[in-house]
Scaffold this motif. Structure first.
Motif, PDB file in Angstrom:
ATOM      1  N   ARG A  47       0.850  -1.188   0.000  1.00 46.39           N
ATOM      2  CA  ARG A  47       0.000   0.000   0.000  1.00 46.39           C
ATOM      3  C   ARG A  47       0.890   1.243   0.000  1.00 46.39           C
ATOM      4  O   ARG A  47       1.988   1.225   0.556  1.00 46.39           O
ATOM      5  CB  ARG A  47      -0.872   0.049   1.265  1.00 46.39           C
ATOM      6  N   ALA A  48       0.365   2.310  -0.614  1.00 47.84           N
ATOM      7  CA  ALA A  48       1.119   3.575  -0.684  1.00 47.84           C
ATOM      8  C   ALA A  48       0.823   4.416   0.548  1.00 47.84           C
ATOM      9  O   ALA A  48      -0.350   4.568   0.913  1.00 47.84           O
ATOM     10  CB  ALA A  48       0.699   4.338  -1.943  1.00 47.84           C
ATOM     11  N   TYR A  49       1.855   4.956   1.183  1.00 52.32           N
ATOM     12  CA  TYR A  49       1.662   5.888   2.304  1.00 52.32           C
ATOM     13  C   TYR A  49       2.647   7.035   2.189  1.00 52.32           C
ATOM     14  O   TYR A  49       3.854   6.827   2.020  1.00 52.32           O
ATOM     15  CB  TYR A  49       1.818   5.176   3.655  1.00 52.32           C
TER      16      TYR A  49
ATOM     17  N   ARG B  26      -5.353   6.237   7.945  1.00 54.77           N
ATOM     18  CA  ARG B  26      -6.757   6.082   8.315  1.00 54.77           C
ATOM     19  C   ARG B  26      -7.073   4.604   8.479  1.00 54.77           C
ATOM     20  O   ARG B  26      -6.607   3.772   7.689  1.00 54.77           O
ATOM     21  CB  ARG B  26      -7.636   6.670   7.209  1.00 54.77           C
TER      22      ARG B  26
ATOM     23  N   MET C 251      -4.318  -3.581   5.008  1.00 53.11           N
ATOM     24  CA  MET C 251      -3.242  -2.979   5.798  1.00 53.11           C
ATOM     25  C   MET C 251      -3.808  -2.474   7.123  1.00 53.11           C
ATOM     26  O   MET C 251      -3.181  -2.602   8.182  1.00 53.11           O
ATOM     27  CB  MET C 251      -2.574  -1.832   5.036  1.00 53.11           C
ATOM     28  N   SER C 252      -5.023  -1.898   7.054  1.00 51.19           N
ATOM     29  CA  SER C 252      -5.656  -1.390   8.281  1.00 51.19           C
ATOM     30  C   SER C 252      -5.820  -2.529   9.283  1.00 51.19           C
ATOM     31  O   SER C 252      -5.582  -2.350  10.481  1.00 51.19           O
ATOM     32  CB  SER C 252      -7.023  -0.783   7.961  1.00 51.19           C
TER      33      SER C 252
HETATM   34  C1  LIG Z   1       0.020   7.979  -3.505  1.00 56.56           C
HETATM   35  C2  LIG Z   1      -0.835   7.508  -2.341  1.00 56.56           C
HETATM   36  C3  LIG Z   1      -0.495   7.905  -1.044  1.00 56.56           C
HETATM   37  C4  LIG Z   1      -1.292   7.497   0.025  1.00 56.56           C
HETATM   38  N1  LIG Z   1      -0.964   7.928   1.273  1.00 56.56           N
HETATM   39  C5  LIG Z   1      -1.791   7.617   2.309  1.00 56.56           C
HETATM   40  C6  LIG Z   1      -1.535   8.124   3.630  1.00 56.56           C
HETATM   41  O1  LIG Z   1      -0.544   8.835   3.876  1.00 56.56           O
HETATM   42  N2  LIG Z   1      -2.406   7.805   4.619  1.00 56.56           N
HETATM   43  C7  LIG Z   1      -3.511   6.996   4.381  1.00 56.56           C
HETATM   44  O2  LIG Z   1      -4.286   6.757   5.326  1.00 56.56           O
HETATM   45  N3  LIG Z   1      -3.755   6.496   3.155  1.00 56.56           N
HETATM   46  C8  LIG Z   1      -2.929   6.768   2.130  1.00 56.56           C
HETATM   47  N4  LIG Z   1      -3.193   6.247   0.889  1.00 56.56           N
HETATM   48  C9  LIG Z   1      -4.240   5.208   0.752  1.00 56.56           C
HETATM   49  C10 LIG Z   1      -3.584   3.855   1.091  1.00 56.56           C
HETATM   50  O3  LIG Z   1      -2.630   3.509   0.097  1.00 56.56           O
HETATM   51  C11 LIG Z   1      -4.587   2.682   1.149  1.00 56.56           C
HETATM   52  O4  LIG Z   1      -5.367   2.661  -0.007  1.00 56.56           O
HETATM   53  C12 LIG Z   1      -5.507   2.765   2.355  1.00 56.56           C
HETATM   54  O5  LIG Z   1      -4.741   2.869   3.548  1.00 56.56           O
HETATM   55  C13 LIG Z   1      -6.385   1.515   2.451  1.00 56.56           C
HETATM   56  O6  LIG Z   1      -5.545   0.374   2.524  1.00 56.56           O
HETATM   57  P1  LIG Z   1      -6.064  -0.953   3.224  1.00 56.56           P
HETATM   58  O7  LIG Z   1      -5.119  -2.052   2.875  1.00 56.56           O
HETATM   59  O8  LIG Z   1      -6.307  -0.707   4.674  1.00 56.56           O
HETATM   60  O9  LIG Z   1      -7.480  -1.194   2.532  1.00 56.56           O
HETATM   61  P2  LIG Z   1      -7.774  -2.112   1.246  1.00 56.56           P
HETATM   62  O10 LIG Z   1      -7.598  -3.535   1.596  1.00 56.56           O
HETATM   63  O11 LIG Z   1      -6.966  -1.566   0.095  1.00 56.56           O
HETATM   64  O12 LIG Z   1      -9.294  -1.770   0.970  1.00 56.56           O
HETATM   65  C14 LIG Z   1     -10.368  -2.491   1.527  1.00 56.56           C
HETATM   66  C15 LIG Z   1     -11.694  -1.888   1.119  1.00 56.56           C
HETATM   67  O13 LIG Z   1     -11.811  -0.534   1.540  1.00 56.56           O
HETATM   68  C16 LIG Z   1     -11.979   0.342   0.416  1.00 56.56           C
HETATM   69  N5  LIG Z   1     -11.131   1.501   0.676  1.00 56.56           N
HETATM   70  C17 LIG Z   1      -9.783   1.524   0.611  1.00 56.56           C
HETATM   71  N6  LIG Z   1      -9.309   2.751   0.925  1.00 56.56           N
HETATM   72  C18 LIG Z   1     -10.387   3.504   1.205  1.00 56.56           C
HETATM   73  C19 LIG Z   1     -10.558   4.833   1.588  1.00 56.56           C
HETATM   74  N7  LIG Z   1      -9.517   5.659   1.748  1.00 56.56           N
HETATM   75  N8  LIG Z   1     -11.838   5.259   1.800  1.00 56.56           N
HETATM   76  C20 LIG Z   1     -12.875   4.440   1.641  1.00 56.56           C
HETATM   77  N9  LIG Z   1     -12.773   3.156   1.269  1.00 56.56           N
HETATM   78  C21 LIG Z   1     -11.542   2.694   1.040  1.00 56.56           C
HETATM   79  C22 LIG Z   1     -11.536  -0.437  -0.770  1.00 56.56           C
HETATM   80  O14 LIG Z   1     -12.189  -0.041  -1.947  1.00 56.56           O
HETATM   81  C23 LIG Z   1     -11.913  -1.846  -0.359  1.00 56.56           C
HETATM   82  O15 LIG Z   1     -13.264  -2.104  -0.587  1.00 56.56           O
HETATM   83  C24 LIG Z   1      -2.422   6.652  -0.197  1.00 56.56           C
HETATM   84  C25 LIG Z   1      -2.731   6.245  -1.501  1.00 56.56           C
HETATM   85  C26 LIG Z   1      -1.958   6.680  -2.561  1.00 56.56           C
HETATM   86  C27 LIG Z   1      -2.323   6.233  -3.946  1.00 56.56           C
END
Ligand SMILES: Cc1cc2nc3c(=O)[nH]c(=O)nc-3n(C[C@H](O)[C@H](O)[C@H](O)COP(=O)(O)OP(=O)(O)OC[C@H]3O[C@@H](n4cnc5c(N)ncnc54)[C@H](O)[C@@H]3O)c2cc1C
Ligand code: FES
Length: 335
Positions: A152-154, A170, A177-178
């Motif tokens: 995941r990108a952060y 978040r 990742m959450s």
């Molecule tokens: C360039 C870049 C930089 C980023 N930097 C940050 C950062 O600094 N801090 C940060 O918190 N995140 C950041 N993000 C978002 C981060 O990369 C992940 O997408 C996010 O943390 C969700 O990851 P996950 O594995 O927990 O959820 P996933 O397993 O990817 O998602 C699970 C489910 O939740 C949904 N979902 C995912 N993200 C969101 C969202 N934001 N709102 C609503 N629904 C969502 C998906 O569609 C999916 O259904 C960034 C993204 C990009 C592209």
């Protein structure tokens, strides 16, 4: 004297090289095993044309067919002729793999994990590498989810130059990742990452800065503001920080401390939730008048969920003002 040159490739990868004042960018890159596109090496063919985003330089000698006067005025350079006079950021018109270079991969030890609210947490990792990772404030890393091949990108919320790398994240209820961060992560864990990536970074300070953050889109701005507090900033800086729910509003103590350390820095916050007790309810653009765009003479940086970035664009359209600099990062979910 040597300068640090950030080479930004078309695939979002950034590599940093050192370049002496009497050395061309092309020679310095070659010495550090980065093969940027070259042909004549003599300022005649234009193959090495790049765009200099920031920094001072001597453009060297070349013929009009390789680089026109208009291009040179706009900031294009020939890297086989250009010699830096300060740190520079160069956009290379090729991918990193075509230049036989790659982003840096490393492992880091989780050294801190702190819930700032039920919706938001901050964590830090200490990379194995001996020296601090070099990146531009606003850039991001790819972190691998432990126990999986997914990453995941952060965005870095800490400034460059520190050994520890911090992130503001978040808590997405069904996110992979959450779930790791919420349920398994503990100090001492090892995380693999690669970095730095991205073209959302602080440019040269030429005009007032307007920073608009949505939720954890605050992360890159914390890195930028800390950098500005360290180096000083000749321009006024206004941050508009909007979140969905009260619990998402975090790091206000840090913003207060930055206000004290960075003259000319102000911020306003607001919460979208109609049930919020915050004095400003709604979207952040509701609380900004056209004056903050300074008639267009402003560098606007926007970071947050895709819908938030799109609504800022719509707001600009309604006002009919295009900022001189407009940079954005969408926190789009991975597919
Ligand atoms: C360039 C870049 C930089 C980023 N930097 C940050 C950062 O600094 N801090 C940060 O918190 N995140 C950041 N993000 C978002 C981060 O990369 C992940 O997408 C996010 O943390 C969700 O990851 P996950 O594995 O927990 O959820 P996933 O397993 O990817 O998602 C699970 C489910 O939740 C949904 N979902 C995912 N993200 C969101 C969202 N934001 N709102 C609503 N629904 C969502 C998906 O569609 C999916 O259904 C960034 C993204 C990009 C592209
Ligand atoms: S390589 Fe031909 S102009 Fe630079």
């Amino acid at each position: 004297m040597s300068h640090t040159i950030a080479l930004q490739f078309e695939d979002g990868v950034t590599r940093f090289i050192d370049c002496a004042e009497n050395e061309t960018i092309a020679s310095a890159a070659y010495r550090q095993k980065v093969n940027i596109p070259l042909d004549c090496r003599d300022g005649a063919c234009g193959t090495c044309k790049s765009f200099c985003e920031s920094g001072r330089y001597d453009g060297g000698e070349y013929i009009e067919e390789a680089l026109s006067e208009d291009e040179a005025r706009a900031g294009y350079v020939l890297s086989c002729q250009m010699r830096p006079r300060a740190d520079c950021v160069l956009r290379i018109q090729a991918s990193s793999s075509a230049c036989k270079t790659a982003v840096e991969s490393d492992q880091g030890r989780l050294t801190a994990l702190e819930w700032l609210s039920p919706s938001t947490l901050r964590f830090s990792i200490e990379p194995q590498r001996a020296t601090p990772l070099v990146f531009l404030p606003g850039q991001y890393a790819h972190l691998q989810i432990p126990g999986s091949e997914l990453s995941r990108a952060y965005s870095f919320s800490s400034p460059a130059g520190r050994h520890a790398l911090s992130f503001l994240v978040r808590n997405v209820p069904d996110g992979r990742m959450s779930a790791y961060l919420r349920e398994q992560a503990k100090v001492g864990d090892t995380l693999s990452f690669s970095a730095p990536y991205g073209s959302f970074y602080l440019r040269e300070l030429r005009r007032p800065l307007l920073l608009l953050a949505g939720g954890t889109g605050l992360a890159p701005f914390l890195s930028m503001l800390e950098t500005l507090a360290g180096q000083g900033c000749p321009q006024p800086v206004l941050l508009g920080y909007g979140v969905t729910h009260d619990a998402d509003l975090v790091c206000l103590d840090e913003l207060e401390a930055l206000r004290a350390r960075l003259p000319g820095f102000e911020y306003i916050s607001c919460v979208a939730d109609a049930d919020s007790t915050h004095p400003r309810r709604g979207y952040v653009t509701q609380y900004l008048d056209a004056g903050v765009l300074n008639g267009g003479d402003v560098d606007l940086y926007v970071c947050g969920p895709p819908a938030m970035v799109d609504s800022v664009r719509a707001w600009l359209g309604e006002l009919g003002i295009q900022p001189a600099g407009f940079h954005f990062e969408k926190f789009a979910p991975s597919h």
